[in-house]
Write a protein that holds these residues in place. Structure first.
Motif, PDB file in Angstrom:
ATOM      1  N   TYR A   1       0.857  -1.184   0.000  1.00  0.00           N
ATOM      2  CA  TYR A   1       0.000   0.000   0.000  1.00  0.00           C
ATOM      3  C   TYR A   1       0.894   1.235   0.000  1.00  0.00           C
ATOM      4  CZ  TYR A   1      -3.880  -3.135   0.905  1.00  0.00           C
ATOM      5  OH  TYR A   1      -4.809  -4.124   0.803  1.00  0.00           O
ATOM      6  N   ALA A   2       0.391   2.316  -0.560  1.00  0.00           N
ATOM      7  CA  ALA A   2       1.169   3.542  -0.709  1.00  0.00           C
ATOM      8  C   ALA A   2       1.578   4.114   0.639  1.00  0.00           C
ATOM      9  CB  ALA A   2       0.362   4.582  -1.483  1.00  0.00           C
ATOM     10  N   GLU A   3       2.777   4.660   0.692  1.00  0.00           N
ATOM     11  CA  GLU A   3       3.312   5.277   1.900  1.00  0.00           C
ATOM     12  C   GLU A   3       2.353   6.334   2.459  1.00  0.00           C
ATOM     13  OE1 GLU A   3       5.889   6.063   4.970  1.00  0.00           O
ATOM     14  OE2 GLU A   3       6.280   4.570   3.435  1.00  0.00           O
ATOM     15  N   LYS A   4       1.821   7.167   1.571  1.00  0.00           N
ATOM     16  CA  LYS A   4       0.946   8.261   2.007  1.00  0.00           C
ATOM     17  C   LYS A   4      -0.350   7.764   2.639  1.00  0.00           C
ATOM     18  CE  LYS A   4       2.368  12.014  -1.020  1.00  0.00           C
ATOM     19  NZ  LYS A   4       1.901  13.000  -2.003  1.00  0.00           N
ATOM     20  N   SER A   5      -0.833   6.636   2.194  1.00  0.00           N
ATOM     21  CA  SER A   5      -2.118   6.146   2.694  1.00  0.00           C
ATOM     22  C   SER A   5      -1.984   4.945   3.633  1.00  0.00           C
ATOM     23  CB  SER A   5      -3.029   5.778   1.517  1.00  0.00           C
ATOM     24  OG  SER A   5      -2.470   4.701   0.788  1.00  0.00           O
ATOM     25  N   ALA A   6      -0.769   4.614   4.023  1.00  0.00           N
ATOM     26  CA  ALA A   6      -0.547   3.397   4.814  1.00  0.00           C
ATOM     27  C   ALA A   6      -1.321   3.405   6.127  1.00  0.00           C
ATOM     28  CB  ALA A   6       0.941   3.200   5.081  1.00  0.00           C
ATOM     29  N   LYS A   7      -1.335   4.519   6.830  1.00  0.00           N
ATOM     30  CA  LYS A   7      -2.030   4.564   8.115  1.00  0.00           C
ATOM     31  C   LYS A   7      -3.533   4.413   7.942  1.00  0.00           C
ATOM     32  CE  LYS A   7       1.350   7.234  10.705  1.00  0.00           C
ATOM     33  NZ  LYS A   7       1.605   8.476  11.434  1.00  0.00           N
ATOM     34  N   VAL A   8      -4.076   5.085   6.935  1.00  0.00           N
ATOM     35  CA  VAL A   8      -5.513   4.996   6.675  1.00  0.00           C
ATOM     36  C   VAL A   8      -5.882   3.582   6.246  1.00  0.00           C
ATOM     37  CG1 VAL A   8      -7.387   5.812   5.187  1.00  0.00           C
ATOM     38  CG2 VAL A   8      -5.740   7.439   6.126  1.00  0.00           C
ATOM     39  N   MET A   9      -5.092   3.018   5.349  1.00  0.00           N
ATOM     40  CA  MET A   9      -5.364   1.654   4.891  1.00  0.00           C
ATOM     41  C   MET A   9      -5.216   0.658   6.037  1.00  0.00           C
ATOM     42  SD  MET A   9      -6.531   1.709   1.944  1.00  0.00           S
ATOM     43  CE  MET A   9      -6.669  -0.060   1.863  1.00  0.00           C
ATOM     44  N   ALA A  10      -4.236   0.858   6.886  1.00  0.00           N
ATOM     45  CA  ALA A  10      -4.040  -0.035   8.029  1.00  0.00           C
ATOM     46  C   ALA A  10      -5.280  -0.029   8.913  1.00  0.00           C
ATOM     47  CB  ALA A  10      -2.812   0.398   8.828  1.00  0.00           C
ATOM     48  N   CYS A  11      -5.833   1.136   9.153  1.00  0.00           N
ATOM     49  CA  CYS A  11      -7.046   1.248   9.961  1.00  0.00           C
ATOM     50  C   CYS A  11      -8.202   0.520   9.283  1.00  0.00           C
ATOM     51  CB  CYS A  11      -7.378   2.722  10.181  1.00  0.00           C
ATOM     52  SG  CYS A  11      -8.796   2.979  11.243  1.00  0.00           S
ATOM     53  N   ARG A  12      -8.368   0.756   8.004  1.00  0.00           N
ATOM     54  CA  ARG A  12      -9.448   0.096   7.262  1.00  0.00           C
ATOM     55  C   ARG A  12      -9.284  -1.416   7.241  1.00  0.00           C
ATOM     56  NH1 ARG A  12      -9.845   4.040   1.989  1.00  0.00           N
ATOM     57  NH2 ARG A  12     -10.699   5.842   3.114  1.00  0.00           N
ATOM     58  N   LEU A  13      -8.054  -1.845   7.012  1.00  0.00           N
ATOM     59  CA  LEU A  13      -7.796  -3.286   6.922  1.00  0.00           C
ATOM     60  C   LEU A  13      -8.046  -3.988   8.248  1.00  0.00           C
ATOM     61  CD1 LEU A  13      -4.579  -3.067   4.748  1.00  0.00           C
ATOM     62  CD2 LEU A  13      -6.735  -4.141   4.050  1.00  0.00           C
ATOM     63  N   THR A  14      -7.613  -3.393   9.340  1.00  0.00           N
ATOM     64  CA  THR A  14      -7.801  -4.044  10.642  1.00  0.00           C
ATOM     65  C   THR A  14      -9.262  -4.055  11.072  1.00  0.00           C
ATOM     66  OG1 THR A  14      -7.225  -1.993  11.792  1.00  0.00           O
ATOM     67  CG2 THR A  14      -5.459  -3.612  11.483  1.00  0.00           C
ATOM     68  N   LYS A  15     -10.071  -3.166  10.501  1.00  0.00           N
ATOM     69  CA  LYS A  15     -11.502  -3.139  10.820  1.00  0.00           C
ATOM     70  C   LYS A  15     -12.320  -4.082   9.941  1.00  0.00           C
ATOM     71  CE  LYS A  15     -11.639   1.489  12.734  1.00  0.00           C
ATOM     72  NZ  LYS A  15     -12.158   2.846  12.600  1.00  0.00           N
ATOM     73  N   ASP A  16     -11.723  -4.590   8.887  1.00  0.00           N
ATOM     74  CA  ASP A  16     -12.403  -5.523   7.988  1.00  0.00           C
ATOM     75  C   ASP A  16     -12.556  -6.857   8.722  1.00  0.00           C
ATOM     76  OD1 ASP A  16     -12.705  -7.683   6.044  1.00  0.00           O
ATOM     77  OD2 ASP A  16     -12.252  -6.199   4.504  1.00  0.00           O
ATOM     78  N   ASN A  17     -13.785  -7.305   8.885  1.00  0.00           N
ATOM     79  CA  ASN A  17     -14.053  -8.533   9.643  1.00  0.00           C
ATOM     80  C   ASN A  17     -13.336  -9.755   9.078  1.00  0.00           C
ATOM     81  OD1 ASN A  17     -15.685  -7.238  11.494  1.00  0.00           O
ATOM     82  ND2 ASN A  17     -17.546  -7.609  10.318  1.00  0.00           N
ATOM     83  N   ARG A  18     -13.210  -9.835   7.760  1.00  0.00           N
ATOM     84  CA  ARG A  18     -12.534 -10.979   7.146  1.00  0.00           C
ATOM     85  C   ARG A  18     -11.051 -10.988   7.500  1.00  0.00           C
ATOM     86  NH1 ARG A  18     -12.700 -10.198   1.426  1.00  0.00           N
ATOM     87  NH2 ARG A  18     -12.421  -8.062   2.086  1.00  0.00           N
ATOM     88  N   ILE A  19     -10.450  -9.805   7.476  1.00  0.00           N
ATOM     89  CA  ILE A  19      -9.025  -9.685   7.790  1.00  0.00           C
ATOM     90  C   ILE A  19      -8.797  -9.912   9.279  1.00  0.00           C
ATOM     91  CG2 ILE A  19      -7.084  -8.061   7.864  1.00  0.00           C
ATOM     92  CD1 ILE A  19      -8.186  -6.963   5.175  1.00  0.00           C
ATOM     93  N   ALA A  20      -9.667  -9.334  10.112  1.00  0.00           N
ATOM     94  CA  ALA A  20      -9.552  -9.526  11.558  1.00  0.00           C
ATOM     95  C   ALA A  20      -9.663 -11.010  11.912  1.00  0.00           C
ATOM     96  CB  ALA A  20     -10.611  -8.713  12.285  1.00  0.00           C
ATOM     97  N   ALA A  21     -10.558 -11.707  11.244  1.00  0.00           N
ATOM     98  CA  ALA A  21     -10.720 -13.141  11.496  1.00  0.00           C
ATOM     99  C   ALA A  21      -9.463 -13.911  11.087  1.00  0.00           C
ATOM    100  CB  ALA A  21     -11.931 -13.673  10.745  1.00  0.00           C
ATOM    101  N   GLN A  22      -8.862 -13.529   9.967  1.00  0.00           N
ATOM    102  CA  GLN A  22      -7.647 -14.195   9.501  1.00  0.00           C
ATOM    103  C   GLN A  22      -6.489 -13.928  10.460  1.00  0.00           C
ATOM    104  OE1 GLN A  22      -7.607 -16.301   6.900  1.00  0.00           O
ATOM    105  NE2 GLN A  22      -5.491 -16.793   7.337  1.00  0.00           N
ATOM    106  N   ILE A  23      -6.400 -12.699  10.967  1.00  0.00           N
ATOM    107  CA  ILE A  23      -5.357 -12.358  11.938  1.00  0.00           C
ATOM    108  C   ILE A  23      -5.548 -13.183  13.213  1.00  0.00           C
ATOM    109  CG2 ILE A  23      -4.500 -10.528  13.458  1.00  0.00           C
ATOM    110  CD1 ILE A  23      -5.037  -8.581  11.067  1.00  0.00           C
ATOM    111  N   ALA A  24      -6.778 -13.265  13.689  1.00  0.00           N
ATOM    112  CA  ALA A  24      -7.068 -14.047  14.897  1.00  0.00           C
ATOM    113  C   ALA A  24      -6.717 -15.517  14.688  1.00  0.00           C
ATOM    114  CB  ALA A  24      -8.535 -13.890  15.282  1.00  0.00           C
ATOM    115  N   LEU A  25      -7.045 -16.042  13.520  1.00  0.00           N
ATOM    116  CA  LEU A  25      -6.725 -17.431  13.202  1.00  0.00           C
ATOM    117  C   LEU A  25      -5.219 -17.658  13.212  1.00  0.00           C
ATOM    118  CD1 LEU A  25      -7.641 -20.244  12.243  1.00  0.00           C
ATOM    119  CD2 LEU A  25      -7.508 -19.377   9.914  1.00  0.00           C
ATOM    120  N   ARG A  26      -4.487 -16.764  12.573  1.00  0.00           N
ATOM    121  CA  ARG A  26      -3.021 -16.892  12.529  1.00  0.00           C
ATOM    122  C   ARG A  26      -2.420 -16.826  13.923  1.00  0.00           C
ATOM    123  NH1 ARG A  26      -0.800 -15.057   7.447  1.00  0.00           N
ATOM    124  NH2 ARG A  26      -2.138 -16.001   5.887  1.00  0.00           N
ATOM    125  N   ARG A  27      -2.936 -15.905  14.736  1.00  0.00           N
ATOM    126  CA  ARG A  27      -2.412 -15.786  16.098  1.00  0.00           C
ATOM    127  C   ARG A  27      -2.681 -17.054  16.899  1.00  0.00           C
ATOM    128  NH1 ARG A  27      -3.761  -9.492  17.690  1.00  0.00           N
ATOM    129  NH2 ARG A  27      -1.963  -8.629  16.590  1.00  0.00           N
TER     130      ARG A  27
END
Length: 84
Positions: free
Chosen positions: A30-56
């Motif tokens: 993801y672009a340097e300029k939008s990394a923080k915004v994208m990070a926030c969006r990505l961590t709030k995505d239920n599918r991504i959050a579920a994958q992170i929880a599974l990996r952990r």
């Protein structure tokens, strides 16, 4: 539910390895300029959050780390640090 994109999976990998969402977003391409915004969006995505929880959970099982072991290790570190 649609599957995660290659970039989203790369974010999950980087986030699980590093724990920092903005750095993980940059590492995933993801672009340097939008990394923080994208990070926030990505961590709030239920599918991504579920994958992170599974990996952990997989990592915890893989390394046989339990909450109690973590607490015990922390108490030992604190005791050693305090010179007890």
């Amino acid at each position: 539910m649609s599957p995660l994109t290659t970039r989203q999976l790369a974010f999950v990998d980087a986030y699980c390895a590093d724990g920092n969402a903005a750095r993980a977003a940059r590492a995933a391409g993801y672009a340097e300029k939008s990394a923080k915004v994208m990070a926030c969006r990505l961590t709030k995505d239920n599918r991504i959050a579920a994958q992170i929880a599974l990996r952990r959970a997989e990592n915890a099982a893989k390394f046989e780390i339990t909450k109690e072991e973590g607490r015990s290790d922390r108490r030992n570190i604190e005791r050693d640090r305090d010179g007890a």
